[in-house]
Design an enzyme around this catalytic site. Structure first.
Site, short mmCIF file in Angstrom:
data_model
loop_
_atom_site.label_atom_id
_atom_site.label_comp_id
_atom_site.label_asym_id
_atom_site.label_seq_id
_atom_site.Cartn_x
_atom_site.Cartn_y
_atom_site.Cartn_z
N LYS A 7 -16.27 -6.94 3.28
CA LYS A 7 -15.48 -6.19 4.32
C LYS A 7 -14.76 -5.00 3.59
O LYS A 7 -14.42 -4.90 2.26
CB LYS A 7 -14.39 -6.99 4.85
CG LYS A 7 -13.22 -7.49 3.98
CD LYS A 7 -12.01 -8.10 4.76
CE LYS A 7 -10.83 -8.24 3.70
NZ LYS A 7 -9.46 -7.95 4.14
N LYS B 250 -8.38 -1.89 1.87
CA LYS B 250 -7.73 -0.97 1.20
C LYS B 250 -7.24 -0.80 -0.11
O LYS B 250 -6.78 0.09 -0.70
CB LYS B 250 -6.29 -0.76 2.47
CG LYS B 250 -5.44 -2.01 2.30
CD LYS B 250 -4.18 -1.68 2.98
CE LYS B 250 -3.71 -2.85 3.61
NZ LYS B 250 -3.71 -4.30 3.33
N LYS C 268 -9.51 -14.18 -3.50
CA LYS C 268 -8.56 -13.29 -4.10
C LYS C 268 -8.42 -13.80 -5.62
O LYS C 268 -8.02 -13.06 -6.44
CB LYS C 268 -7.27 -13.29 -3.49
CG LYS C 268 -7.17 -12.28 -2.13
CD LYS C 268 -5.96 -11.99 -1.58
CE LYS C 268 -6.10 -11.00 -0.49
NZ LYS C 268 -4.76 -10.92 0.09
P1 TYM Z 1 -4.15 -6.89 5.55
O1 TYM Z 1 -2.94 -6.16 5.08
O2 TYM Z 1 -5.24 -7.38 4.48
O3 TYM Z 1 -4.90 -6.30 6.79
C1 TYM Z 1 -4.07 -5.67 7.73
C2 TYM Z 1 -4.96 -5.95 9.19
O4 TYM Z 1 -6.19 -5.17 9.08
C3 TYM Z 1 -7.17 -6.16 9.33
N1 TYM Z 1 -8.50 -5.90 8.68
C4 TYM Z 1 -9.40 -5.44 8.64
N2 TYM Z 1 -10.00 -5.41 10.19
C5 TYM Z 1 -11.29 -4.98 10.23
N3 TYM Z 1 -11.98 -4.82 9.29
C6 TYM Z 1 -11.61 -4.83 8.10
N4 TYM Z 1 -12.72 -4.33 7.08
C7 TYM Z 1 -10.25 -5.21 7.82
N5 TYM Z 1 -9.40 -5.35 6.67
C8 TYM Z 1 -8.32 -5.68 7.19
C9 TYM Z 1 -6.62 -7.64 8.95
O5 TYM Z 1 -7.25 -8.55 9.68
C10 TYM Z 1 -5.30 -7.41 9.64
O6 TYM Z 1 -5.03 -7.73 10.57
N6 TYM Z 1 -1.93 -11.37 5.79
C11 TYM Z 1 -2.14 -10.12 6.60
C12 TYM Z 1 -0.85 -9.48 6.79
C13 TYM Z 1 0.08 -10.30 7.58
C14 TYM Z 1 0.09 -10.63 8.70
C15 TYM Z 1 1.34 -11.34 9.11
C16 TYM Z 1 -0.58 -10.13 9.76
C17 TYM Z 1 1.27 -10.88 6.96
N7 TYM Z 1 2.09 -11.51 7.77
C18 TYM Z 1 1.87 -11.75 10.27
C19 TYM Z 1 -0.27 -10.81 11.25
C20 TYM Z 1 0.84 -11.60 11.48
C21 TYM Z 1 -3.06 -9.28 5.86
O7 TYM Z 1 -3.09 -9.50 4.42
O8 TYM Z 1 -3.63 -8.02 6.25
#
Ligand code: TYM
Length: 334
Positions: free
Chosen positions: A197, A200, A115
């Site tokens: 990957k 969004k 990032k």
């Molecule tokens: P974030 O917002 O980037 O993504 C949300 C969830 O989607 C999954 N994900 C993916 N899975 C498969 N293929 C992909 N290309 C892909 N892109 C994203 C992520 O693994 C995630 O599960 N830090 C976290 C958010 C968070 C969180 C938490 C998660 C904050 N606090 C507590 C679990 C528990 C994040 O940025 O996810």
């Protein structure tokens, strides 16, 4: 006597348009697991602040994510959906956990490195300490299971270490949270750059399918997806664009990689793309229909937020009071 359900917790950052990667890696599994757990689903707006946001868009996106969670099948009556900033205990526990986290631990986080590379004009400390806030999200509710995509594995490892460290330094307080990472679809790849990957918040919207993309756009994005200069259809990790399309096909048709590969054997890329596009459109149609109904009903959405926050704050406060007491802070005189 009925046994107390274990706690499931997860969250998504409202930092862009919810995409099919988030759905397959996380949301879909939340829906499948929700009934077996006491489940809490977060819209992690504080996390989203680590990247520059337009305030009005961030606000709208939080409400849109809430409606999308429900449209995807999260049951707001049985589970808790909450906006992270509505529960100040997350930020309070973060401070305590910060004092237990080593600089070197955060410095090893690959997502921080990625990032900061993509965001070189804004490498803020929030971006650095972000995994500690995530650990607080998980530990404040005493979560047992955390369903996420593969990219969150390292962050979860830190949450586990911090739970263990706290328990060891004081006394047993936190369960050690287990990750739930799906066997297939834990890392859906970008459509234009299939060696990274799908994200969004990608500036190039052709890299991802948003859950709310129109049928035309979905078809266009999949038709433009980068594959390779070969012509035969096989599942091969060294052909990441094609492998990604086959993975999407197998998951959205509830088949296997083998069945999808067999099905397209001898066919052309264009046939795969057309069929996958149509499957994707049909898969998302009911979600979009439901979303369009819910998003207009602000009263309903606000009611869910109010009851979710009430439930969440009660649990969070209990954990935080326990933590404050154990580390030696003076309780407020009653
Ligand atoms: P974030 O917002 O980037 O993504 C949300 C969830 O989607 C999954 N994900 C993916 N899975 C498969 N293929 C992909 N290309 C892909 N892109 C994203 C992520 O693994 C995630 O599960 N830090 C976290 C958010 C968070 C969180 C938490 C998660 C904050 N606090 C507590 C679990 C528990 C994040 O940025 O996810």
């Amino acid at each position: 006597m009925t046994q107390k359900k274990k706690v499931l917790l997860s969250g998504i950052q409202p930092s862009g348009k919810l995409c099919i990667g988030n759905y397959i890696g996380a949301l879909k599994n939340w829906v499948n697991l929700q009934d077996d757990y006491d489940s809490i689903f977060l819209i992690v707006d504080l996390h989203a602040l680590t990247i520059k946001q337009v305030p009005s868009e961030l606000r709208n996106r939080c409400m849109s994510f809430l409606a999308q969670y429900i449209a995807c099948g999260i049951n707001p009556e049985k589970n808790t959906i909450v906006i992270q900033s509505h529960v100040p205990e997350h930020a309070e526990l973060t401070w305590v956990l910060n004092t237990l986290t080593y600089f070197g631990e955060l410095n090893r986080m690959t997502q921080f490195k990625d990032k900061s590379k993509n965001n070189s004009s804004n490498i803020n400390t929030g971006l650095f300490t972000y995994p500690v806030l995530m650990a607080a999200d998980i530990l404040i509710y005493q979560a047992d299971l955390v369903p996420v995509g593969a990219d969150q594995k390292q962050h979860l490892e830190l949450s586990r270490n911090l739970a263990q460290r706290f328990n060891h330094n004081y006394s047993d307080t936190f369960p050690i949270p287990e990750p739930f990472i799906p066997k297939f679809g834990a890392r859906i790849m970008s459509l234009q750059e299939p060696d990274k990957k799908m994200s969004k918040s990608d500036e190039n919207e052709n890299n991802f399918i948003a859950l709310l993309d129109t049928p035309d756009i979905i078809m266009k994005k999949i038709k433009r997806a980068v594959t390779d200069s070969n012509t035969n259809i096989e599942y091969n990790q060294n052909r990441p664009g094609l492998a990604n399309l086959l993975t999407l096909h197998s998951i959205l048709t509830k088949g296997t990689i083998e069945s999808s590969t067999m099905y397209f054997k001898g066919k052309m890329y264009s046939e795969l793309k057309n069929e996958l596009g149509e499957i994707c459109v049909e898969y998302l149609r009911p979600i979009q229909d439901e979303y369009n109904k819910i998003i207009k009903d602000k009263g309903y959405l606000n009611k869910i937020l109010k009851s979710g926050t009430e439930k969440a704050r009660y649990k969070a406060r209990r954990t935080l009071s326990k933590v404050y007491r154990k580390i030696g802070l003076v309780p407020f005189p009653r």
